[in-house]
Motif scaffolding. Structure first.
Motif, PDB file in Angstrom:
ATOM      1  N   GLY A  90       0.851  -1.187   0.000  1.00  0.00           N
ATOM      2  CA  GLY A  90       0.000   0.000   0.000  1.00  0.00           C
ATOM      3  C   GLY A  90       0.884   1.233   0.000  1.00  0.00           C
ATOM      4  N   SER A 146       1.806   5.110  -1.144  1.00  0.00           N
ATOM      5  CA  SER A 146       1.245   6.392  -1.550  1.00  0.00           C
ATOM      6  C   SER A 146       2.300   7.162  -2.314  1.00  0.00           C
ATOM      7  CB  SER A 146       0.849   7.200  -0.306  1.00  0.00           C
ATOM      8  OG  SER A 146      -0.130   6.520   0.421  1.00  0.00           O
ATOM      9  N   ASN A 148      -0.815   5.131   4.637  1.00  0.00           N
ATOM     10  CA  ASN A 148      -2.138   5.300   4.046  1.00  0.00           C
ATOM     11  C   ASN A 148      -2.475   6.746   3.719  1.00  0.00           C
ATOM     12  OD1 ASN A 148      -2.836   2.598   3.906  1.00  0.00           O
ATOM     13  ND2 ASN A 148      -3.687   2.551   5.968  1.00  0.00           N
ATOM     14  N   PRO A 175      -7.517   1.143   1.596  1.00  0.00           N
ATOM     15  CA  PRO A 175      -6.403   1.181   2.550  1.00  0.00           C
ATOM     16  C   PRO A 175      -6.613   0.167   3.667  1.00  0.00           C
ATOM     17  CG  PRO A 175      -7.211   3.396   2.079  1.00  0.00           C
ATOM     18  CD  PRO A 175      -8.178   2.440   1.467  1.00  0.00           C
ATOM     19  N   GLN A 220      -6.661   4.434   8.871  1.00  0.00           N
ATOM     20  CA  GLN A 220      -7.015   4.470   7.453  1.00  0.00           C
ATOM     21  C   GLN A 220      -6.301   5.606   6.714  1.00  0.00           C
ATOM     22  OE1 GLN A 220      -9.528   2.816   5.373  1.00  0.00           O
ATOM     23  NE2 GLN A 220      -9.211   1.180   6.826  1.00  0.00           N
ATOM     24  N   ARG A 221      -5.818   6.591   7.438  1.00  0.00           N
ATOM     25  CA  ARG A 221      -5.015   7.658   6.844  1.00  0.00           C
ATOM     26  C   ARG A 221      -3.924   8.018   7.840  1.00  0.00           C
ATOM     27  NH1 ARG A 221      -8.441   6.620   3.687  1.00  0.00           N
ATOM     28  NH2 ARG A 221      -9.660   7.963   2.311  1.00  0.00           N
ATOM     29  N   ALA A 257      -1.186   3.400  10.430  1.00  0.00           N
ATOM     30  CA  ALA A 257      -1.392   3.949   9.088  1.00  0.00           C
ATOM     31  C   ALA A 257      -0.201   3.564   8.217  1.00  0.00           C
ATOM     32  CB  ALA A 257      -1.508   5.471   9.144  1.00  0.00           C
ATOM     33  N   TYR A 280       2.551   0.890   6.857  1.00  0.00           N
ATOM     34  CA  TYR A 280       2.538  -0.560   6.634  1.00  0.00           C
ATOM     35  C   TYR A 280       3.451  -1.258   7.637  1.00  0.00           C
ATOM     36  CZ  TYR A 280       3.509  -5.147   4.704  1.00  0.00           C
ATOM     37  OH  TYR A 280       3.661  -6.499   4.566  1.00  0.00           O
TER      38      TYR A 280
END
Lengths: 358, 608
Positions: free
Chosen positions: B158, B160, B234, B243, B254-255, B270, B272
């Motif tokens: 995941g 960003s 995230n 996410p 989640q963020r 948030a 990983y």
């Protein structure tokens, strides 16, 4: 709040009526948030983690409801009034009471710390309508009935004027799904599709609000709730039952019926909460005093956050991120206010959530 | 715990970190395969309560070093940077001449519990250093072959990031220009939008506008600019990506919410960590045994295949009492990270025809430079780093000296000088300040603090190695890693070049320099100037240990083949950073994850 609900017209005849209903809906959603936040942030850090998570999830979902209502409002060409003084609730506020035995038809919702009384008040706010209750013109028993009235009115308006005429709002104003996170539910983009689809989207948005809050008829769980992410597949109960779990100190598990949870137990320490005073006001303290200044600073931060949300809902959806940043700032200020003694030897100050002008 | 002696798994994996988790996930997804993971440390992080106990431990630690949230475990000790000056206490036996400066974590989730989360891909030339620059070695695989696995890893972790920001030397052909279709593949986008760059990043970007510098070994000047860094953290999802939040509490994390403690721990997950991947594997296909330290890889002398992993189980981390068991599988995978994998192979006397096991230990040497920005830049907010200056990652100069990656730090002089705690100590103890004066002085400087990390690539050196000594054992009776290590001229020259560039950059940007290198620091070395005198520098470990069981072209000079299988034992795979023949200038976790997913595919081929 209550008086406002009682002033609503019996039917939705025009788009202006619809917008008024939707603005009231947004105010109702907004009005639940300060009481929930006071309970949430009065919990002493390190204690009551399960209750904290439950209340937090409800708050985030109320923000979703606010956003869903805004999307419906925008899709029909209306504008929110989130930061206007007459739409900002003051506390204690009054909401319609589902239990009308006492004849009053309403109950009082103050700002108060985490306690049995607070959780019971929250359950009243979210109380599911009795399945046989028809939507009533005046004297809504529950917020769910208010939405039923709203939905019926919307359908009738579309029959009178056509769905295309009703749903002529600008799609650029819609808040999009990827901007929502942290709890159950999903943002519905009301303007997707043709006008009939838009009506369906709007109805789904309002159903989502009701089901998340009150549940679906007899079910503890809100409809076809998707499993939570990850490999846990426990469905999430509607708000009313989520709060009830705190009173019981026990979770509902999949397949449970109301009042008979079978999930895991958890500890609730009612004493581990800062004793915030009932519905504080900046005016309770001398003008210019440290506490009064602190409360006004908080109130300004609250209004600033509402300003950001208002911007986000009226053509600047990217401002939602700023609004979220300001929510974190509010959290820190609330936590501080929760710990400041009020001076009466028993209570602490707590936040007042009052409107202040610039 | 159950005694699984009799059951033969499809795959037995040593290590529940990111490499082991990626292999396990790939091997079980859509298959009927059953995997056993043996984890030396504890599995506390797998529940929200256990994870929060790590957070509490971090808050109450005096020194906020990377392993500070994770309690000491005498039966599965982890390297600790605090022990660099205390040889008796240190788990790593440091033979020198230069200290090995990095740490890693032995617990379920592994070092991804404390990593920062930076997810840069290696560059095409990193895979062909010998052919291209006449230094180091070539990989037996190319960037292009690994590229599809980078994508998969970026989705598994995941990441960003914005592809459009990754335009710098090395991503295009011949080190110039930017070719997103070549580097990332047609139309690729990261699963989530970039983490917003910090205010500090944006101010620095303005301040370096127009700056060009020279670097030894390259005639063309290099433009300086700031680019956002892809990271496993995230952010706003793209294209329906969902996410992944905290294990056991999926709506949390989640963020990124700016807790600013990524290293050593993200309080909300948030960021990983490998626990998330482990959590996604169906329970009926995965057994994880925590507190089980692999001690010997057992070899069948007739077939030369591996026929078991002997491991020691302990109940109490502080006591040596243990029971011994053997785990059996069709395929065995060592995923205990570069140093522990090497140690285990040496202790078992397997897989070492090449004599390369334990050799070629590499790290990034991080030169820190620090100073005060002209104004308040909001230091100490947000993830540890959201941007970098990516212009020194590749170029002709690599024939001359090492490349380096430039990490812009958001946390002031935290790493460089122990700020803000040391600021308070200094102002109180030395300047006798208190009350409003103390607050004012802190407010004048701390929010202006700024540091850059110049992460120098280390080239493979056969004398940089992990060995074992039967006299040097831990509480459980397993070997302690014995490290011989040095930093050579290509790295020292690069550090000196980086310091000169840093000085130029600080002056150009109006940054008041405060860099000072303590000759007593473990990572201190000198390097001659052109003038003839020598300057002193201090480097730190980046925590990027790689190379100790590298892949290669022949069984005489490498430990695993291009499929990451041991040349010597056809049912033994080695995964993780130890497989990497060169390090390049990227944080190696993403590459290790990509390689591990590929290894998982190879293992499935072997099983079927």
């Amino acid at each position: 709040m209550l008086e406002k609900l009682r002033t609503l017209t019996q039917t939705i005849e025009t788009k202006e009526d619809l917008w008024h209903y939707l603005n009231i809906a947004m105010e109702v959603e907004l009005s639940t948030i300060p009481p929930y936040l006071c309970a949430l942030y009065s919990i002493e850090p390190g204690s009551n983690q399960d209750s904290y998570n439950i209340i937090k999830s409800v708050v985030i979902e109320e923000m979703l409801h606010l956003t869903l209502a805004a999307n419906v409002l925008n899709a029909t060409g209306g504008s929110s009034k989130l930061n206007e003084p007459e739409f900002i609730p003051s506390y204690p506020t009054q909401l319609p009471d589902s239990d009308i035995k006492d004849g009053n038809g309403h109950f009082v919702v103050p700002l108060q710390p985490f306690s049995r009384a607070a959780i019971k008040a929250f359950m009243k706010i979210e109380h599911p309508g009795r399945p046989t209750d028809p939507p009533e013109a005046a004297g809504w028993h529950t917020i769910g009935q208010f939405y039923d009235g709203l939905m019926t009115g919307l359908v009738q308006l579309c029959e009178r004027q056509s769905a295309a005429a009703v749903f002529d709002g600008d799609p650029a104003l819609q808040i999009r799904p990827e901007q929502y996170y942290g709890a159950e539910g999903t943002i519905i983009v009301v303007t997707d599709g043709d006008p009939d689809q838009r009506l369906e989207n709007a109805m789904n948005a309002m159903r989502e609000i009701v089901h998340q809050g009150e549940g679906l008829d007899d079910s503890v769980f809100d409809g076809d709730r998707l499993p939570a992410k990850g490999t846990d597949a426990d469905p999430v109960p509607a708000h009313f039952y989520r709060f009830e779990q705190i009173l019981r100190g026990q979770y509902y598990a999949a397949g449970d019926v109301r009042e008979r949870p079978t999930g895991a137990h958890f500890d609730v320490d009612w004493n581990a909460a800062y004793p915030m005073g009932d519905s504080p006001k900046a005016g309770d303290y001398p003008v210019g005093s440290e506490i009064s200044n602190y409360l006004q600073s908080f109130n300004r931060a609250y209004v600033n956050m509402l300003d950001e949300l208002q911007l986000a809902f009226t053509g600047h959806p990217e401002r939602l991120r700023e609004g979220i940043g300001r929510m974190y700032k509010l959290k820190y200020e609330m936590s501080s206010l929760m710990k400041i003694p009020s001076g009466d030897g028993k209570t602490t100050v707590g936040p007042s959530f009052q409107f202040v002008g610039n | 715990m159950t005694d699984d002696n009799e059951f033969e798994y499809d795959v037995v994996i040593v290590g529940a970190g990111v490499a082991g988790a990626m292999v396990a996930k790939r091997v079980t997804e859509g298959t009927d395969k059953r995997v056993l993971i043996l984890e030396a440390g504890k599995g506390s992080g797998m529940t929200p309560e256990g994870y929060r106990s790590y957070v509490d431990h971090y808050y109450s630690s005096n020194a906020k070093v990377p392993n500070s949230p994770y309690p000491d475990n005498k039966n599965a000790p982890s390297a600790n940077v605090l022990d660099l000056s205390d040889h008796d206490k240190s788990y790593l036996v440091q033979k020198g001449p230069f200290p090995f400066l990095s740490d890693y974590e032995r617990a379920r989730g592994g070092t991804t519990l404390h990593w920062l989360g930076t997810c840069l891909r290696m560059l095409p030339n990193d895979f062909q250093m010998q052919s291209k620059y006449g230094v180091a070695v070539d990989w037996p695989i190319s960037y292009d072959e690994l590229e599809p696995y980078y994508r998969q890893a970026e989705f598994e972790i995941g990441v960003s990031g914005d592809v459009v920001d990754q335009a710098y030397p090395g991503t295009g052909p011949d080190n110039c220009g930017y070719d997103p279709e070549r580097f990332f593949g047609d139309g690729y986008e990261y699963p989530m939008e970039k983490i917003p760059q910090s205010y500090l990043d944006l101010r620095l970007a303005e301040a370096v506008e127009g700056l060009q510098v020279q670097i030894p070994g390259q005639s063309d000047p290099i433009d300086i600019f700031v680019a956002s860094t892809p990271q496993g953290r995230n952010s706003v999802p793209r294209n329906g990506y969902e996410p992944v939040g905290m294990v056991g509490e999926p709506e949390t994390g989640q963020r990124c919410e700016g807790n600013s403690s990524c290293t050593p721990i993200c309080p909300v997950q948030a960021k990983y960590n490998a626990l998330k991947t482990l959590n996604q594997i169906p329970a009926d296909q995965l057994t994880i045994l925590d507190q089980c330290v692999a001690s010997t890889v057992l070899r069948d002398p007739d077939t030369n295949l591996i026929n078991g992993i002997e491991y020691k189980h302990y109940e109490d981390a502080d006591a040596p009492s243990q029971t011994t068991h053997v785990a059996r599988g069709k395929i065995y995978v060592l995923a205990a990270h570069a140093i522990e994998n090497a140690k285990l192979l040496l202790a078992s006397d397997v897989a070492n025809h090449s004599d390369q096991v334990g050799r070629n230990l590499m790290d990034h040497l991080v030169l820190l430079t620090w100073g005060l920005m002209p104004d308040n830049v909001g230091s100490f907010r947000g993830p540890g780093s959201t941007s970098g200056i990516p212009v020194f990652r590749d170029g002709d100069f690599r024939s001359d000296h090492s490349a380096f990656r430039v990490e812009i730090g958001n946390w002031g002089w935290n790493w460089a000088a122990g700020a803000p705690v040391t600021d308070v100590q200094h102002l109180v103890d030395t300047e006798n300040l208190f009350g409003a004066h103390l607050r004012q002085r802190l407010a004048e400087t701390v929010p202006r603090q700024f540091r850059i990390g110049w992460e120098v690539e280390q080239l493979p050196d056969a004398e940089n190695r992990v060995t074992i000594d039967d006299q040097l054992l831990d509480q459980l009776g397993n070997h302690r890693p014995v490290i011989q290590y040095r930093v050579s001229d290509p790295e020292r020259a690069a550090a000196a070049a980086a310091k000169r560039i840093s000085d130029e950059l600080f002056e150009y940007a109006g940054i008041e320099g405060h860099t000072a290198y303590d000759p007593q620091a473990p990572g201190y070395f000198t390097y001659p100037e052109d003038s003839g005198s020598a300057s002193g520098y201090v480097v730190n470990g980046a925590g990027h240990l790689v190379g100790t069981h590298r892949m290669g072209f022949t069984r005489d000079d490498s430990v695993v083949d291009a499929r990451q299988r041991s040349w010597d034992h056809l049912n033994l795979y080695l995964v993780g950073c130890g497989n990497m023949p060169t390090l390049g200038t990227s944080n190696p976790t993403l590459t290790a994850a990509a390689l591990s997913l590929w290894a998982g595919d190879n293992i499935l081929e072997d099983l079927d």
